[in-house]
Scaffold this motif. Sequence first.
Motif, short mmCIF file in Angstrom:
data_model
loop_
_atom_site.label_atom_id
_atom_site.label_comp_id
_atom_site.label_asym_id
_atom_site.label_seq_id
_atom_site.Cartn_x
_atom_site.Cartn_y
_atom_site.Cartn_z
N GLU A 84 3.68 5.47 -5.94
CA GLU A 84 3.61 5.38 -7.41
C GLU A 84 2.55 6.33 -7.96
N ARG A 85 1.38 6.37 -7.31
CA ARG A 85 0.32 7.27 -7.75
C ARG A 85 0.73 8.74 -7.61
N GLU A 86 1.31 9.08 -6.48
CA GLU A 86 1.68 10.47 -6.21
C GLU A 86 2.79 10.97 -7.13
N HIS A 87 3.74 10.10 -7.45
CA HIS A 87 4.91 10.51 -8.23
C HIS A 87 4.82 10.12 -9.71
N ASN A 88 3.83 9.31 -10.04
CA ASN A 88 3.70 8.79 -11.40
C ASN A 88 4.98 8.08 -11.85
N LEU A 89 5.54 7.28 -10.94
CA LEU A 89 6.75 6.51 -11.22
C LEU A 89 6.49 5.05 -10.89
N ASN A 90 7.27 4.19 -11.49
CA ASN A 90 7.17 2.75 -11.25
C ASN A 90 8.24 2.34 -10.25
N PHE A 91 7.83 1.70 -9.18
CA PHE A 91 8.74 1.29 -8.11
C PHE A 91 9.89 0.43 -8.63
N SER B 188 15.15 13.07 -7.14
CA SER B 188 13.70 12.86 -7.11
C SER B 188 13.39 11.36 -7.04
N GLY B 189 14.22 10.54 -7.67
CA GLY B 189 14.03 9.09 -7.58
C GLY B 189 14.28 8.57 -6.18
N LEU B 190 15.28 9.12 -5.51
CA LEU B 190 15.56 8.73 -4.13
C LEU B 190 14.42 9.16 -3.20
N LEU B 191 13.90 10.36 -3.44
CA LEU B 191 12.75 10.82 -2.64
C LEU B 191 11.56 9.89 -2.85
N ALA C 295 8.08 5.71 -0.86
CA ALA C 295 7.49 4.39 -1.08
C ALA C 295 7.67 3.50 0.15
N GLY C 296 8.66 3.82 0.96
CA GLY C 296 8.88 3.10 2.22
C GLY C 296 8.18 3.78 3.39
N ASN C 297 7.24 4.67 3.07
CA ASN C 297 6.44 5.40 4.05
C ASN C 297 7.25 6.46 4.81
N GLY C 298 8.36 6.88 4.23
CA GLY C 298 9.10 8.00 4.79
C GLY C 298 8.46 9.30 4.31
N THR C 299 8.75 10.37 5.00
CA THR C 299 8.22 11.67 4.60
C THR C 299 9.32 12.49 3.93
N SER D 242 0.83 -1.22 0.00
CA SER D 242 0.00 0.00 0.00
C SER D 242 0.86 1.27 0.00
N ASN D 243 2.00 1.25 0.71
CA ASN D 243 2.89 2.41 0.70
C ASN D 243 3.50 2.62 -0.68
N ILE D 244 3.90 1.53 -1.30
CA ILE D 244 4.50 1.60 -2.63
C ILE D 244 3.49 2.11 -3.65
#
Length: 107
Positions: A14-21, A35-38, A43-47, A8-10
């Motif tokens: 993905e939805r927020e950043h429009n990127l594929n994990f 931006s990829g690191l962010l 995706a790991g539920n970090g802020t 669910s975090n991933i």
Amino acid sequence: MKLNYKASNIAKAEREHNLNFFDMLTTLGSKPSISGLLFLFEAGNGTAEDFDAAFKEGIDKVLMTIMEGLSDAGFLGQEDVRVMKRQLEDQKKIQKTSPSSGEIVKS
């Protein structure tokens, strides 16, 4: 900070950043973008605040936090984490001994 890579975090990241994990995971070993690191951090539920705090300690801190979280979640083996740690240590040694012209070397 410990990241929590669950489905669910991933999916949320993905939805927020429009990127594929999984696409972003492939950049970790070569040349990840900030931006990829962010994205991987979130995706790991970090802020974003957690990311900024880790980044103040250096990019190696961000990479290791991500790698350890991925390993704990079963995406990477412990050997992958050990290899990444060695690569980061080697890069630090190279930067300290022979910086490229014009680059700022962080000690």
